[in-house]
Design a protein around this motif. Structure first.
Motif, PDB file in Angstrom:
ATOM      1  N   TYR A 300      38.261  28.951  49.785  1.00 10.19           N
ATOM      2  CA  TYR A 300      38.033  30.161  48.622  1.00 10.19           C
ATOM      3  C   TYR A 300      39.015  30.996  49.154  1.00 10.19           C
ATOM      4  CZ  TYR A 300      35.069  27.392  46.354  1.00 10.19           C
ATOM      5  OH  TYR A 300      33.626  26.763  45.119  1.00 10.19           O
ATOM      6  N   THR A 394      34.329  33.826  54.200  1.00 10.77           N
ATOM      7  CA  THR A 394      33.217  33.682  52.839  1.00 10.77           C
ATOM      8  C   THR A 394      31.723  35.039  53.332  1.00 10.77           C
ATOM      9  OG1 THR A 394      33.566  31.923  52.960  1.00 10.77           O
ATOM     10  CG2 THR A 394      31.812  32.551  51.588  1.00 10.77           C
ATOM     11  N   TRP A 397      33.094  38.731  52.552  1.00  7.56           N
ATOM     12  CA  TRP A 397      33.511  38.588  51.602  1.00  7.56           C
ATOM     13  C   TRP A 397      31.690  38.444  50.689  1.00  7.56           C
ATOM     14  CZ3 TRP A 397      34.904  34.508  47.298  1.00  7.56           C
ATOM     15  CH2 TRP A 397      35.777  34.938  46.303  1.00  7.56           C
ATOM     16  N   SER A 398      30.869  38.586  51.436  1.00  5.72           N
ATOM     17  CA  SER A 398      29.476  37.661  50.082  1.00  5.72           C
ATOM     18  C   SER A 398      28.717  39.200  51.423  1.00  5.72           C
ATOM     19  CB  SER A 398      28.991  36.677  50.437  1.00  5.72           C
ATOM     20  OG  SER A 398      29.774  35.894  50.339  1.00  5.72           O
ATOM     21  N   GLN A 403      28.194  43.801  47.768  1.00  3.56           N
ATOM     22  CA  GLN A 403      27.552  43.169  46.346  1.00  3.56           C
ATOM     23  C   GLN A 403      27.355  44.615  45.617  1.00  3.56           C
ATOM     24  OE1 GLN A 403      26.749  39.992  45.879  1.00  3.56           O
ATOM     25  NE2 GLN A 403      28.251  39.135  48.073  1.00  3.56           N
ATOM     26  N   TYR A 481      39.029  31.046  42.249  1.00  2.92           N
ATOM     27  CA  TYR A 481      37.879  31.169  43.508  1.00  2.92           C
ATOM     28  C   TYR A 481      36.376  32.010  43.294  1.00  2.92           C
ATOM     29  CZ  TYR A 481      41.383  28.233  45.000  1.00  2.92           C
ATOM     30  OH  TYR A 481      42.374  27.497  45.184  1.00  2.92           O
ATOM     31  N   LYS A 483      33.158  34.292  44.349  1.00  2.00           N
ATOM     32  CA  LYS A 483      32.653  34.758  45.636  1.00  2.00           C
ATOM     33  C   LYS A 483      31.123  34.235  45.512  1.00  2.00           C
ATOM     34  CE  LYS A 483      32.141  39.479  46.732  1.00  2.00           C
ATOM     35  NZ  LYS A 483      31.777  40.436  46.853  1.00  2.00           N
ATOM     36  N   ASN A 484      30.287  33.926  44.336  1.00  3.29           N
ATOM     37  CA  ASN A 484      29.028  33.235  44.210  1.00  3.29           C
ATOM     38  C   ASN A 484      28.728  32.664  43.250  1.00  3.29           C
ATOM     39  OD1 ASN A 484      27.971  35.984  42.712  1.00  3.29           O
ATOM     40  ND2 ASN A 484      27.746  36.801  45.291  1.00  3.29           N
ATOM     41  N   PRO A 709      37.450  42.679  49.845  1.00  5.12           N
ATOM     42  CA  PRO A 709      36.722  42.193  49.226  1.00  5.12           C
ATOM     43  C   PRO A 709      35.174  42.802  48.489  1.00  5.12           C
ATOM     44  CG  PRO A 709      36.083  44.079  51.241  1.00  5.12           C
ATOM     45  CD  PRO A 709      37.921  43.828  50.633  1.00  5.12           C
ATOM     46  N   CYS A 711      36.090  42.749  45.050  1.00  6.60           N
ATOM     47  CA  CYS A 711      36.439  42.065  43.989  1.00  6.60           C
ATOM     48  C   CYS A 711      35.215  41.165  44.455  1.00  6.60           C
ATOM     49  CB  CYS A 711      38.173  41.267  44.000  1.00  6.60           C
ATOM     50  SG  CYS A 711      38.374  39.922  45.156  1.00  6.60           S
ATOM     51  N   ASP A 712      35.334  39.782  42.939  1.00  3.06           N
ATOM     52  CA  ASP A 712      33.977  39.165  42.324  1.00  3.06           C
ATOM     53  C   ASP A 712      35.395  37.564  42.407  1.00  3.06           C
ATOM     54  OD1 ASP A 712      31.571  40.877  42.103  1.00  3.06           O
ATOM     55  OD2 ASP A 712      33.169  41.149  41.124  1.00  3.06           O
ATOM     56  N   ALA A 713      36.233  37.594  42.073  1.00  2.00           N
ATOM     57  CA  ALA A 713      36.397  36.826  42.410  1.00  2.00           C
ATOM     58  C   ALA A 713      38.162  36.960  42.796  1.00  2.00           C
ATOM     59  CB  ALA A 713      37.169  35.971  40.511  1.00  2.00           C
TER      60      ALA A 713
END
Length: 793
Positions: A300, A394, A397-398, A403, A481, A483-484, A709, A711-713
């Motif tokens: 990812y 990941t 990132w998450s 968030q 890609y 994030k979720n 981190p 960013c969402d994608a």
């Protein structure tokens, strides 16, 4: 015998052995001690979340003495620095909201623990602590003392092998065995065969059927009883209550028939029901694990890292191709993707992504540096100790820190339906039972059980996760890609798109560069090239690639000021590279252009002018996006490119120049205050603040390892022209979910109408239930795949 329940763990206590403390009853000193610990730390609200949530602490004296060994601790830790260590521990006892609450408040029980995060599905707690204040052994003993003893196995940490829970497989096997044999023994009764030996031994066969049903009823279906019991205890009605009730009613009714010699009961239907429901459950679990495998297996992060080959040449490779022993080049602001040994003499590393602490840590040559740190300043080299851990990146990132608060419409719909589903279902079941009891007791029991079984919201609950999971997989294959899964829903809501210019709508790969000013000597070019080597700015990377190859030298000082330029020193040379204002050069009234100015030892030499090469398909992309979205372009450069952009882009698109990073952030904030749902597309370096502020932040990745981190994608630069396609697909994902919700509800309405009229046997209902799940999964898979193929950019 007079018994009561322990206030802490809920176990029965015998009157003679019970311990009374603070007007509460405890089964042993261990439970009383845990209560005392919570009382002293003002944490008794632990018991408000759930009644008797705790476990009895075990005597573990000497069990964890191996945690005195530093080499063992090093293998267990995820991250280790002077004052910060991070470890993830398996806690098998995690089972409810009280467990989550107490484990996420460990810092109130033990000085030195800064944060603790629970991963409920995996039964893990991730603890960040200061090793100078508290040892890992102390933390483990603390957890054990409050009833949360961790499971530590070095084999699991080193090989990544986890114990697989096969209980569902065993229960399914037992259910199938019982179902198959009971069906076989029930055939003579179905066909009413008149044979002497059947009539003579009919009672024996019926009791044999009863005995065969017991393992299925007590063992295979046990999860439904446990879930229903916990649901009732927590005063919440979940779907397992009607299922458990249906199973129990069918068993009691069938047992009554055999005892009274009325017939063979419904044991064939009962065991078939349990088998098919467990089969549906297995299918659901396999579905989720497949999606999880797809997400973990595919990288990812399409970001590249610079590898130094044995012939000292440099090449960009994907980070998942990094192997142990490779030599990597890390530039300013780049993320360190793997654990390794520092080769350069000195480095400043910012571990704020990992620890939350923004103060850089100084490392010397030979020191170990950890994945997740961000290099600050001049370029460094390192040797890889382990291949890259995508799951770790990941996790970074998450991180909860990055968030965004978003409203999940699909989850809200599912929650609302689920909340009223069980009470309505129980009302329909009892009403149908009461009505049919006046006409035929057999039909009444069939109706009651069939209603409880057929109307299962499993398919409803699976709709959104599976649709989003499949879309995530499709987008990942197309190098977009996320994030979720929540990002898909947010993408569908976007109405305004803000693009950064340099490095986003312009490509770093191609640019027509020319020099204007006093001639530069070979020595000057030699100095400029070496200074640019450490920078990650798109213009720096383009200029670095443009200049001829030179010998590499050590840089004494390097500082890159975001949005302005580079201030560096090489031996006695002071070098400034950046904007006109940064090098203190006043530009005349000539045509403004995208340029990088050069100043060495206080002497201004000239500027490199960039005639930007815009990304392939940009004109078509903006033309298509302009039909559905409001588009803005922000740039940190001057207005030199305005005329070119106005020719390329559709009319009406707002172009804003001379924007510093903080001004970009304020621009997005103003749009949001006006009710806009904003998507920001940037390069992840100068745009980190704007990406974080926007509703959706997309970072364009070309060939440098700049990790944002916030960013969402992450969109691979080669797929930039497909951005409109990705936005369309996200909208179609929401359409698919709505269609799937409708089908699932229709399934339940039709199933209930057959069940309530007595036209649906419980066994048929049990077969229909997993079939509805399979139908929904097949539907959302088919529709999302169809949309992904049919949609055009």
């Amino acid at each position: 015998m007079d018994t009561q329940n322990c206030f802490h763990c809920g176990l029965d206590t015998i009157k003679e052995d019970e311990i009374i403390f603070d007007d509460k009853i405890f089964c042993c000193n261990g439970c009383k001690t845990v209560y005392e610990i919570f009382s002293l730390n003002d944490m008794t609200c632990y018991y408000d979340f759930e009644k008797s949530p705790g476990a009895t602490p075990q005597d573990i004296k000497g069990k964890y003495d191996f945690l005195d060994n530093e080499s063992i601790i090093t293998k267990l830790l995820e991250f280790q620095e002077d004052s910060t260590c991070i470890i993830s521990l398996n806690i098998p006892h995690i089972h409810c909201s009280s467990c989550i609450w107490i484990l996420e408040n460990l810092q109130r029980l033990q000085k030195g623990i800064s944060t603790s995060q629970v991963n409920f599905p995996e039964k893990k707690v991730r603890i960040t602590y200061n090793p100078e204040t508290v040892s890992l052994k102390t933390i483990v003993y603390l957890l054990s003392s409050i009833g949360y003893e961790p499971y530590i196995s070095l084999e699991n940490y080193e090989t990544g092998k986890n114990n697989v829970d096969r209980s569902l497989t065993y229960k399914l096997g037992v259910a199938f065995f019982c179902f198959g044999n009971i069906m076989l023994l029930s055939f003579p009764e179905y066909f009413e065969v008149k044979e002497y030996w059947l009539d003579q031994y009919r009672g024996f066969f019926r009791w044999l059927i009863f005995i065969l049903s017991l393992p299925s009823f007590f063992y295979s279906a046990s999860d439904y009883y446990v879930s229903a019991y916990k649901s009732i205890r927590s005063k919440m009605l979940n779907i397992d209550i009607p299922i458990a009730l249906g199973i129990v009613v069918m068993f009691v009714r069938s047992t009554f028939d055999i005892f009274m010699d009325y017939g063979s009961g419904f044991f064939d239907s009962l065991t078939g029901l349990i088998f098919f429901m467990l089969l549906g459950k297995m299918f659901q679990i396999k579905t989720y694990s497949f999606l999880s495998f797809e997400r973990d297996f595919k990288s990812y992060f399409p970001i590249a890292i610079t590898k130094i080959n044995t012939d000292v040449s440099e090449e960009s490779i994907p980070i998942y191709d990094v192997q142990k022993g490779d030599r990597l080049l890390i530039r300013n602001q780049e993320l360190i993707p793997v654990d390794g040994i520092l080769i350069s003499d000195k480095a400043e590393i910012d571990y704020s992504f990992v620890t939350g602490e923004a103060i850089p840590i100084t490392k010397k040559s030979g020191d170990k540096i950890f994945a997740g740190g961000k290099q600050i300043g001049k370029v460094i080299e390192m040797e890889v100790l382990h291949s890259v851990s995508q799951s770790y990146l990941t996790q970074l990132w998450s991180n909860d820190v990055f968030q965004k608060n978003v409203i999940q419409n699909h989850k809200t719909i599912t929650d609302k339906i689920s909340r009223y589903f069980t009470p309505i279902l129980l009302f329909i079941a009892f009403s149908g039972f009461g009505y049919w009891l006046f006409f035929d007791a057999n039909i009444a029991f069939n109706v009651f059980t069939a209603v409880l079984i057929v109307a299962c919201p499993c398919a409803l609950a699976l709709t959104a996760p599976f649709t989003f999971g499949n879309i995530l997989r499709i987008l990942g294959k197309k190098k977009f890609y996320l994030k979720n899964a929540l990002v898909i829903e947010q993408l569908a809501k976007v109405d305004t798109i803000v693009f950064d210019k340099t490095g986003t709508i312009t490509t770093n790969k191609k640019s027509n560069i020319s020099y204007e000013g006093d001639s530069l000597s070979d020595e000057n070019i030699f100095l400029i090239k070496n200074v640019l080597r450490a920078s990650n700015h798109p213009l720096s990377r383009m200029l670095y690639d443009f200049l001829p190859e030179v010998k590499r030298i050590k840089i004494n000082h390097f500082e890159e000021i975001t949005g302005k330029g580079i201030d560096a020193q090489v031996d006695d040379f002071k070098i400034k590279i950046g904007s006109a204002s940064f090098v203190e050069k006043l530009e005349g009234n000539s045509i403004q252009q995208t340029s990088v100015h050069i100043k060495i030892n206080g002497v201004y030499f000239g500027k490199y002018i960039f005639n930007n090469e815009y990304r392939e398909g940009l004109e078509t992309l903006f033309k298509n996006l302009n039909k559905s979205y409001e588009i803005k372009v922000l740039s940190g450069d001057n207005e030199g490119e305005r005329e070119t952009l106005e020719q390329i882009l559709p009319k009406g698109i707002e172009l804003v120049f001379n924007q510093k990073p903080e001004q970009k952030l304020d621009f997005i904030k103003r749009l949001q205050e006006n009710g806009k749902n904003v998507m920001m597309v940037g390069d992840g370096l100068n745009d980190a603040g704007a990406l974080a502020q926007s509703n959706i932040g997309i970072s364009i990745s070309e060939n440098v390892n700049v990790f944002s981190p916030a960013c969402d994608a992450i969109l691979d630069a080669s797929e930039f022209q497909k951005l409109n396609y990705f936005l369309k697909l996200s909208k179609k994902a929401i359409t698919t979910i709505k269609m799937s919700f409708t089908i699932s509800l229709l399934y339940n309405v039709v199933g209930l109408s057959f069940a309530i009229t007595g036209n649906l046997l419980p066994l048929v209902a049990a077969i229909i239930m997993p079939l509805s799940t399979i139908t929904i999964v097949s539907f959302v898979t088919f529709m999302s795949n169809l949309y992904s193929k049919k949609l055009k950019a």
